[in-house]
Design an enzyme around this catalytic site. Structure first.
Site, PDB file in Angstrom:
ATOM      1  N   CYS A 164       0.694  -3.258  -0.451  1.00 58.14           N
ATOM      2  CA  CYS A 164       1.013  -4.689  -0.380  1.00 58.14           C
ATOM      3  C   CYS A 164       1.368  -5.323  -1.722  1.00 58.14           C
ATOM      4  CB  CYS A 164      -0.165  -5.438   0.225  1.00 58.14           C
ATOM      5  SG  CYS A 164      -0.494  -4.953   1.919  1.00 58.14           S
TER       6      CYS A 164
HETATM    7  N1  NAD Z   1      -2.178  -1.138   4.541  1.00 56.97           N
HETATM    8  C1  NAD Z   1      -2.575  -2.379   4.357  1.00 56.97           C
HETATM    9  O1  NAD Z   1      -3.635  -2.613   3.801  1.00 56.97           O
HETATM   10  C2  NAD Z   1      -1.762  -3.561   4.840  1.00 56.97           C
HETATM   11  C3  NAD Z   1      -2.357  -4.835   4.820  1.00 56.97           C
HETATM   12  C4  NAD Z   1      -1.644  -5.931   5.288  1.00 56.97           C
HETATM   13  C5  NAD Z   1      -0.336  -5.754   5.718  1.00 56.97           C
HETATM   14  N2  NAD Z   1       0.241  -4.500   5.724  1.00 56.97           N
HETATM   15  C6  NAD Z   1       1.603  -4.384   6.212  1.00 56.97           C
HETATM   16  O2  NAD Z   1       1.576  -3.777   7.497  1.00 56.97           O
HETATM   17  C7  NAD Z   1       2.731  -2.949   7.672  1.00 56.97           C
HETATM   18  C8  NAD Z   1       2.292  -1.525   8.029  1.00 56.97           C
HETATM   19  O3  NAD Z   1       1.558  -0.996   6.933  1.00 56.97           O
HETATM   20  P1  NAD Z   1       0.600   0.253   7.072  1.00 56.97           P
HETATM   21  O4  NAD Z   1      -0.206   0.285   5.819  1.00 56.97           O
HETATM   22  O5  NAD Z   1      -0.104   0.249   8.370  1.00 56.97           O
HETATM   23  O6  NAD Z   1       1.672   1.440   7.067  1.00 56.97           O
HETATM   24  P2  NAD Z   1       1.411   2.984   7.438  1.00 56.97           P
HETATM   25  O7  NAD Z   1       2.425   3.751   6.693  1.00 56.97           O
HETATM   26  O8  NAD Z   1      -0.042   3.311   7.260  1.00 56.97           O
HETATM   27  O9  NAD Z   1       1.711   3.054   8.987  1.00 56.97           O
HETATM   28  C9  NAD Z   1       2.969   2.828   9.524  1.00 56.97           C
HETATM   29  C10 NAD Z   1       3.153   3.732  10.731  1.00 56.97           C
HETATM   30  O10 NAD Z   1       4.405   3.404  11.311  1.00 56.97           O
HETATM   31  C11 NAD Z   1       5.002   4.599  11.793  1.00 56.97           C
HETATM   32  N3  NAD Z   1       6.424   4.338  11.976  1.00 56.97           N
HETATM   33  C12 NAD Z   1       7.400   4.249  11.062  1.00 56.97           C
HETATM   34  N4  NAD Z   1       8.572   3.943  11.640  1.00 56.97           N
HETATM   35  C13 NAD Z   1       8.319   3.835  12.966  1.00 56.97           C
HETATM   36  C14 NAD Z   1       9.129   3.560  14.100  1.00 56.97           C
HETATM   37  N5  NAD Z   1      10.428   3.304  13.979  1.00 56.97           N
HETATM   38  N6  NAD Z   1       8.535   3.555  15.297  1.00 56.97           N
HETATM   39  C15 NAD Z   1       7.211   3.818  15.426  1.00 56.97           C
HETATM   40  N7  NAD Z   1       6.406   4.093  14.407  1.00 56.97           N
HETATM   41  C16 NAD Z   1       6.946   4.089  13.181  1.00 56.97           C
HETATM   42  C17 NAD Z   1       4.634   5.605  10.737  1.00 56.97           C
HETATM   43  O11 NAD Z   1       4.725   6.929  11.244  1.00 56.97           O
HETATM   44  C18 NAD Z   1       3.196   5.214  10.407  1.00 56.97           C
HETATM   45  O12 NAD Z   1       2.267   5.886  11.223  1.00 56.97           O
HETATM   46  C19 NAD Z   1       3.517  -3.061   6.374  1.00 56.97           C
HETATM   47  O13 NAD Z   1       4.463  -4.071   6.508  1.00 56.97           O
HETATM   48  C20 NAD Z   1       2.468  -3.484   5.371  1.00 56.97           C
HETATM   49  O14 NAD Z   1       3.030  -4.177   4.289  1.00 56.97           O
HETATM   50  C21 NAD Z   1      -0.461  -3.402   5.291  1.00 56.97           C
END
Ligand code: NAD
Length: 465
Positions: free
Chosen positions: A299
């Site tokens: 983030c």
């Molecule tokens: N990790 C955090 O602490 C956090 C906190 C707040 C917000 N976010 C936001 O949340 C969002 C997701 O982050 P995350 O950390 O969970 O990411 P992540 O990489 O842990 O998980 C994302 C998942 O999406 C899957 N994916 C990718 N493309 C896809 C598609 N077309 N269809 C289906 N699945 C797909 C990936 O295989 C993966 O499992 C981002 O925008 C991030 O900025 C993350």
């Protein structure tokens, strides 16, 4: 609408009641209310990562049936076998909801047709040119568009620039002829997950929700209201998107400020951590931020640049964000310079020295190494001719990343091994480390987190950086 709809039964009671219902379009206000009240609304979550998986736990916990859609088939297999791949989500929980028929994972996009609500939690990284990489969100929107059903509610949770839901996602979803606000519903609700936290969970963190139109807002707020304690409805998707970016910019800028002050105070012989501790005693008007070896995680190092990019479309340059990014990005270099000086004072050059980096994760007690400053520290030390090992109890080996492939394995900590390094660099302050023991056996300790603050013996070996 702001009020959460409190489940009347306990989570366990609800989870013991698997149910299936043929999908009928939830187009009327009454139909939505009933589906939420009776927990017959089926929730699909796209992207089963650090955000999607805890969200599934929250919805299942509130009594909903969930589908977890991911393009990564290994994750899908693991989930359906009841196995977790995220440290703080126990496998027992996944196994239970799978066995009870409350949750199933799938890589088949057709499965999305059976969902009443679809929540998008896919990555929003930066490209090599440090611009928003919207490909995951776009691909997901196309995928949903191909299977979109009347009455479905689509919610974007991925962090992004203001305007994404309306300008990018909505036209793709409408490309098949259905209209947002009448045929299907569309909202943005930012995820505020902080992995590793124990005092807040997805359920207890207030959920900001902005809708494309009043009915979309109403349905989205009602859905979240049934699963989290507090919903904060706002007047548009853009407000919700901007609120999330503000939260992350606020952290990024304040961390940069304290990192800059760390460098200044160090020159002045003043301990920045003691300064922050003293300033924090002010009961109003001050919030403590702590310096470190650089920003990490999915983030804070990334999201502010989504806004910077968008600002250029409006002819503005966001100077605060750029400057904060510059300062934070220079921290690993600063740490390596401090380490080089510390070795020099002990008649050692960095070239040919043996360094042990403690902690690979971007912050304590998590297993997430995305954007971790430890990676850059290791690469910079190696470039300067050092031989580098690492230890991290949560990262047994370095996974292949988009831009890095260190191919290293975590070294077991023994007294003899710690003594064999010229220097130990504390990059992540995991709680499980015994810092007194580390200082006792190390020749010199570079402490980027003030982790060894409580160590009394051997303080002469500790260099704060
Ligand atoms: N990790 C955090 O602490 C956090 C906190 C707040 C917000 N976010 C936001 O949340 C969002 C997701 O982050 P995350 O950390 O969970 O990411 P992540 O990489 O842990 O998980 C994302 C998942 O999406 C899957 N994916 C990718 N493309 C896809 C598609 N077309 N269809 C289906 N699945 C797909 C990936 O295989 C993966 O499992 C981002 O925008 C991030 O900025 C993350």
């Amino acid at each position: 609408m702001a009020k959460a709809q409190k489940p009347t039964r306990t989570h366990t009671e609800r989870e013991a009641r698997p149910h299936k219902r043929p999908r009928r379009p939830l187009l009327s206000d009454n139909a939505w209310s009933e589906a939420i009240r009776d927990r017959t609304a089926r929730v699909g979550i796209i992207g089963m990562g650090y955000v999607g998986l805890p969200l599934m736990r929250t919805f299942c916990g509130a009594g909903f049936n969930c589908l977890g859609f991911d393009i990564d088939e290994t994750k899908v297999e693991k989930l359906n076998a009841g196995r977790s791949y995220i440290k703080h989500i126990p496998s027992t929980l996944i196994k239970r909801v799978v066995e009870e028929g409350r949750f199933r994972a799938s890589a088949d996009p057709k499965s999305l047709r059976d969902c009443d609500a679809i929540v998008i939690c896919v990555p929003t990284p930066l490209t090599k040119m440090r611009e928003p990489d919207m490909s995951y969100v776009e691909n997901t929107a196309h995928l949903i568009a191909d299977h979109l059903q009347r009455g479905q509610l689509i919610v974007l949770e991925s962090t992004t620039y203001p305007g994404t839901t309306r300008e990018l996602v909505k036209p793709i979803l409408e490309s098949g002829g259905l209209r947002a606000g009448s045929d299907f519903f569309l909202a943005f609700s930012p995820e505020r997950e902080d992995p590793g936290r124990t005092d807040h969970t997805t359920e207890t963190i207030p959920k900001v929700v902005g809708g494309n139109d009043p009915r979309s807002l109403k349905f989205a707020a009602a859905l979240y209201g049934a699963a989290v304690r507090k919903v904060v409805p706002v007047s548009s998707c853009e407000i919700a998107e901007a609120a999330k970016i503000l939260e992350n910019v606020y952290r990024c800028v304040n961390i940069a400020l304290i990192n800059e002050l760390k460098m200044l105070f160090d020159r002045m012989g003043i301990d920045v951590w003691e300064v922050v501790k003293a300033a924090s005693t002010k009961p109003f008007g001050f919030q403590p931020f702590y310096p470190g070896p650089g920003l990490g995680g999915h983030c804070i190092p990334i999201d502010p640049f989504y806004l910077t990019w968008k600002a250029r479309q409006y002819g503005m340059s966001t100077r605060f964000i750029e400057l904060a990014g510059e300062i934070n990005a220079s921290m690993p270099e600063y740490v390596v310079n401090r380490l080089t000086t510390a070795l020099n004072e002990r008649r050692k050059s960095i070239k040919g020295s043996k360094i042990l980096v403690l902690g690979l994760a971007y912050k304590k007690d998590v297993d997430d190494i995305r954007e971790s400053p430890s990676i850059e520290l290791i690469e910079t030390l190696k470039k300067r001719g050092a031989s580098v090992d690492y230890n991290d109890p949560f990262v047994p080996r370095t996974p292949r990343q988009r831009e890095h492939d260190l191919r290293m394995t975590s070294k077991k900590l023994t007294a003899a091994r710690v003594r064999s390094y010229d220097c130990v660099l504390i990059a992540t302050d995991h709680t499980s480390y015994d810092y007194a023991w580390i200082v006792r056996h190390a020749h010199v300790v570079i402490d980027t987190r003030n982790a060894a603050a409580a160590v009394r013996t051997g303080r002469g070996k500790i260099v704060k950086a």
